[in-house]
Enzyme design. Sequence first.
Site, PDB file in Angstrom:
ATOM      1  N   GLU A 172      -1.221  15.520 -17.311  1.00 42.28           N
ATOM      2  CA  GLU A 172      -0.170  16.173 -18.316  1.00 42.28           C
ATOM      3  C   GLU A 172      -0.056  17.682 -17.769  1.00 42.28           C
ATOM      4  O   GLU A 172       2.080  17.672 -17.518  1.00 42.28           O
ATOM      5  CB  GLU A 172      -0.638  16.620 -19.555  1.00 42.28           C
ATOM      6  CG  GLU A 172      -0.115  14.777 -19.962  1.00 42.28           C
ATOM      7  CD  GLU A 172       1.389  13.655 -20.481  1.00 42.28           C
ATOM      8  OE1 GLU A 172       1.418  13.544 -19.147  1.00 42.28           O
ATOM      9  OE2 GLU A 172       1.132  13.884 -21.492  1.00 42.28           O
ATOM     10  N   THR A 226      15.429  18.943 -19.961  1.00 38.90           N
ATOM     11  CA  THR A 226      14.667  18.807 -20.574  1.00 38.90           C
ATOM     12  C   THR A 226      13.688  20.104 -20.251  1.00 38.90           C
ATOM     13  O   THR A 226      13.353  20.971 -21.705  1.00 38.90           O
ATOM     14  CB  THR A 226      13.317  18.390 -19.424  1.00 38.90           C
ATOM     15  OG1 THR A 226      13.108  17.229 -19.373  1.00 38.90           O
ATOM     16  CG2 THR A 226      11.717  18.605 -19.863  1.00 38.90           C
TER      17      THR A 226
END
Lengths: 354, 354
Positions: A172, A226
Amino acid sequence: MQAMRLCSGPQAGPSGRCARSRTRCSAAVAGGKVYIDPVKKECTAFAPATVANLGPGFDWLGCAVEGEGDTVVARVLPDQPGKVVIDKIEGDNGRLSLVAAENCVGIAAIETLKLMGQPSCGVGLTLHKGLPLGSGMGSSAASAAAAAWAVNGLFGSPLTKDQLVTAGLASEAAVSGYHADNVGPSLLGGFVLVRSCDPLELVRLPYGGNGPLYFVLVNPLFEAPTKQMRAVLPRDVPFKSMIHNSTQGGALVAAILQGDARLLGSALDSDCIVEPVRAPLIPGMAAVKAAAKAAGAFGCTISGAGPTAVAVVSDADVGARVADAMADAFRTEGRLEVNSKAVVRLDPEGAKFV
Amino acid sequence: MQAMRLCSGPQAGPSGRCARSRTRCSAAVAGGKVYIDPVKKECTAFAPATVANLGPGFDWLGCAVEGEGDTVVARVLPDQPGKVVIDKIEGDNGRLSLVAAENCVGIAAIETLKLMGQPSCGVGLTLHKGLPLGSGMGSSAASAAAAAWAVNGLFGSPLTKDQLVTAGLASEAAVSGYHADNVGPSLLGGFVLVRSCDPLELVRLPYGGNGPLYFVLVNPLFEAPTKQMRAVLPRDVPFKSMIHNSTQGGALVAAILQGDARLLGSALDSDCIVEPVRAPLIPGMAAVKAAAKAAGAFGCTISGAGPTAVAVVSDADVGARVADAMADAFRTEGRLEVNSKAVVRLDPEGAKFV
């Protein structure tokens, strides 16, 4: 090297080839190194979607939900110890890198092998994307969790899910951000509170009682910006807002552990810091939230970093009406097409073999 | 007017003198008004000390603890409907006002009578202070809770504890600040999460399991500078600090409901916003915190607005050592005398008749 099960327990075998391992596994000594061997040629794992940034639980609370997810097939690459290769990715429309070190499944697999110690072989990976990319439903985390669990399974599951979260976290960190609130629940299932990432400290929060709890997930066809999503987060927040969000975060944890769907929805709905600045970046989000509650949801917020919206209900029929109302609001107020809508339960299991 | 129990239920009595009331009580109609009558001449109630501002639970989480508390005797003042008089206060060294509208027991009694509707008599109050004033152990809240419970008892307990919290809140607002995180648990017992004050919304958090939990309370002879304690609170806090405190607040709630004393202490210990600015105003506090943990406490913070320090342990013997270590640190590092030290359990009951 063929799969070998040399020992199960702390005793050394008669030939001295079996060494004590930290973990349940197959191990062999060759050339002074302790190798961990695969126990099968192929292993397939599925990991579910997750809902993180749960309102006032931003950055520290997430949960796994039933339904779609990602699937990874891990196969033995003989005689290439520690090597990770991505064989194939399906369902990503060619958007994901096939270079292992650049891809969430590749990184998760590499980190899982590192955690094991000295694998005697490498791993080839095939990823079947079930979740849309950038949807706010933990797509990269599901890939990482499935990869970690599949690779672990290939070697007889020497590592626990808790241990594997660090592998998922590394993945991640490389592709999505240093946070465990998606990959934690995707591996472990249920609600997971991430008390700390370094050192990693997770608190599992089993949903209390047996009362019904459903999440309504509506994913519009829209790419959430984002960078902007990060950029709008304030540098400082008013003290009173901090108290408000802490209070509602505490109420959210209480609602989960006490199995109170109404309080859960209401607390998740009440973030006064992040949602107010992020929602305007998702066309129609304010209307979607209002529509969800008007249709009977206990609360509604952005799932992850969006654009998916998540609402909470305690009845599947109400959930279906809420889903329709949310989808309508995305279409009419947001001028967005709707990619998917679903009414799903909590997934208490997380990553699993298939 | 003498105590009369005219009805119990919604039915009117044969004489028509019994009217339906919202609450379980004795009621009489006189001159068109529905009066609520006392059921005894005197009623005595005790309410316990509380620990609020529990680290990251600042302003929204408190708990009641066994041991010392305040006691209030409420007596009937015939023929003075709604009138509240303070007969006597003991144990305050003459510091508290005997004017009902200026005193926490007086205000709580007035508000309790208002909640009942039309009391047929007034109330005289005697307060026995068991808690030191301004100690950070919820002294004013214990007085208010004991008064509300005693007055309520005088009339046959027509109101629930939950309802009485609003009376206690009005009292706290007048004398200590608009917060229910002391008076809530002092009335209800156990841990109480104050989700909202207006409208009042409380979430009871029963301590999970049956594992041992002790609070070590050490009260130094020092008057915490109330105004400064408020003044040092920051106007804004960094976003990251907000996330940290929300996370630890969530962990604190999880620890309570899951009965995890270690996590409870650790989470309570981890406030990065309020304690860092308030602790320097209490001489020796940093050393007290360090000493508590060195002696085996899971965590330590300021109780309420101080100067009392609170630590968490799971063993009474360890608690005694922690108490000694904390008291020593107050003496040697803070140059303060110690007024009291105690190792106490959670009080699950709250206000009670005695």
